[in-house]
Design a protein around this motif. Structure first.
Motif, mmCIF file in Angstrom:
data_model
loop_
_atom_site.group_PDB
_atom_site.id
_atom_site.type_symbol
_atom_site.label_atom_id
_atom_site.label_comp_id
_atom_site.label_asym_id
_atom_site.label_seq_id
_atom_site.Cartn_x
_atom_site.Cartn_y
_atom_site.Cartn_z
ATOM 1 N N ARG A 4 0.831 -1.212 0.000
ATOM 2 C CA ARG A 4 0.000 0.000 0.000
ATOM 3 C C ARG A 4 0.859 1.253 0.000
ATOM 4 N NH1 ARG A 4 2.054 2.525 4.391
ATOM 5 N NH2 ARG A 4 1.662 1.538 6.390
ATOM 6 N N ALA A 6 0.206 5.123 1.508
ATOM 7 C CA ALA A 6 -0.752 5.692 2.460
ATOM 8 C C ALA A 6 -0.459 7.166 2.732
ATOM 9 C CB ALA A 6 -0.714 4.879 3.756
ATOM 10 N N PRO A 7 -0.658 8.031 1.750
ATOM 11 C CA PRO A 7 -0.325 9.442 1.954
ATOM 12 C C PRO A 7 -1.378 10.180 2.788
ATOM 13 C CG PRO A 7 -1.304 9.153 -0.207
ATOM 14 C CD PRO A 7 -1.202 7.775 0.399
ATOM 15 N N SER A 8 -0.941 11.264 3.390
ATOM 16 C CA SER A 8 -1.861 12.175 4.075
ATOM 17 C C SER A 8 -2.119 13.342 3.125
ATOM 18 C CB SER A 8 -1.223 12.692 5.366
ATOM 19 O OG SER A 8 -0.921 11.598 6.205
ATOM 20 N N GLU A 40 -4.747 8.824 4.444
ATOM 21 C CA GLU A 40 -4.578 8.945 5.902
ATOM 22 C C GLU A 40 -4.918 10.372 6.319
ATOM 23 O OE1 GLU A 40 -1.007 6.917 7.328
ATOM 24 O OE2 GLU A 40 -2.181 5.101 6.972
ATOM 25 N N TYR A 199 -1.888 8.351 14.421
ATOM 26 C CA TYR A 199 -1.284 7.642 13.284
ATOM 27 C C TYR A 199 -1.016 6.178 13.656
ATOM 28 C CZ TYR A 199 2.641 5.825 10.621
ATOM 29 O OH TYR A 199 3.478 4.997 9.916
ATOM 30 N N VAL A 203 -2.926 3.235 11.635
ATOM 31 C CA VAL A 203 -2.145 2.545 10.599
ATOM 32 C C VAL A 203 -2.112 1.034 10.867
ATOM 33 C CG1 VAL A 203 0.233 2.612 11.507
ATOM 34 C CG2 VAL A 203 -0.153 2.988 9.105
ATOM 35 N N ARG A 217 7.687 1.729 2.985
ATOM 36 C CA ARG A 217 7.636 3.144 3.362
ATOM 37 C C ARG A 217 9.028 3.634 3.719
ATOM 38 N NH1 ARG A 217 4.263 2.130 8.989
ATOM 39 N NH2 ARG A 217 5.914 1.051 10.114
ATOM 40 N N LEU A 221 10.303 5.946 9.249
ATOM 41 C CA LEU A 221 9.282 5.283 10.062
ATOM 42 C C LEU A 221 9.778 3.960 10.658
ATOM 43 C CD1 LEU A 221 6.207 6.231 7.886
ATOM 44 C CD2 LEU A 221 6.677 6.968 10.228
#
Ligand code: GLU
Length: 285
Positions: A4, A6-8, A40, A199, A203, A217, A221
């Motif tokens: 995936r 998963a941008p904000s 996100e 978050y 997540v 990612r 992180l």
């Protein structure tokens, strides 16, 4: 394989996002698997519909496609709340009314040296943990942040498989011992006062809900992944394989931020770049 991106939706996608999205997409497709896009947007004070639209548009332009409908975290707030309620029944959480200034003051007490910092900034000095009371059947308060009591949550080492690299070239089977989790990460916030989640909580729940097998990612992180594995253990969820990748940096070696519009995919598009040019720029041609 299910991967995936998963941008904000809090700004334009830049070259770093393009790298992460293309890598996750290509890894899934090479394996005959699926690529998922997740929005996100729990931080409703920063998320904007126009940024979300631009994410879809830029990713389509890059030649990526994904499963529909797209999961949006703002549609899942009741689920995050239910999870928090069930964790609250255990004694792994506590309510915290400290503000940033309280935390800094307590963490910088004389003779303590520099305050330790972890994935979420200063490691929480424990002020409200010391006053925690037994929850019994009381619901959790709405006017406080809810923190994970890391010492109670982790009695065993946690492990995960890293198929990429952490910032210090960590790879393979990664193990974090309970005492490291307590001193280097500490009592992280699981639900922010203004959001009802965080978050970390969202997540973990969404990666499990969407059956993500490989989380691809940025290496920034990597340390937060230890929090995610602790939560997966507490919630009885599977741990995916993690693949952390290098960050795309600017000419001065600084990592790109959302505000670096100069590196926005949109800026390159406007300047006449092709999707292949973007792939070349991030080393994925
Ligand atoms: N939403 C996060 C971000 O935009 C990414 C989270 C993740 O990949 O786990 O930085």
């Amino acid at each position: 394989m299910r991967t995936r991106f998963a941008p904000s939706p809090t700004g334009p996608l830049h070259l770093g996002h393009a790298y992460s999205a293309i890598l996750a997409h290509d890894m899934a497709l090479r394996d005959g698997g699926d690529f998922i896009l997740r929005i996100e947007d729990i931080d409703q004070s920063r998320a904007r519909p126009e940024w979300e639209e631009m994410i879809y548009d830029d990713l389509r332009w890059l030649g990526l496609s994904w499963e529909n409908p797209v999961l949006r975290q703002s549609d899942r707030l009741p689920i995050y709340r239910d999870t928090l309620t069930s964790l609250w029944q255990s004694d792994a959480l506590f309510a915290c009314t400290c503000n940033r200034r309280d935390i800094l003051a307590a963490a910088s007490a004389p003779n303590e040296g520099e305050p330790a910092t972890g994935p979420d900034g200063i490691v929480y000095p424990g002020t409200c943990r010391a006053h925690r009371s037994d929850h019994g059947l009381r619901p959790f308060p709405d006017n406080a942040a809810i923190r994970l009591d890391m010492a109670r949550a982790t009695t065993h080492p946690v492990t995960f498989q890293e198929s990429g690299y952490g910032p210090n070239r960590e790879t393979g089977l990664i193990t974090a011992m309970p005492h490291e989790l307590v001193t280097d990460i500490g009592d992280v916030v699981l639900a922010r006062r203004d959001m009802g989640t965080s978050y970390h909580q969202s997540v973990v729940l969404d990666d499990a809900e969407q059956g993500i097998t490989h989380v691809i990612r940025g290496e920034d992180l990597f340390e937060a992944t230890k929090i995610h594995v602790v939560l997966q253990r507490l919630l009885g969820l599977p741990t995916p394989v993690y693949h952390h990748h290098r960050l795309i940096r600017d000419a001065a070696g600084k990592r790109l931020a959302k505000r670096d519009d100069a590196r926005a995919i949109r800026t390159y598009r406007d300047d006449g770049a092709s999707p292949e040019d973007i792939r070349r720029m991030v080393g994925l041609a």
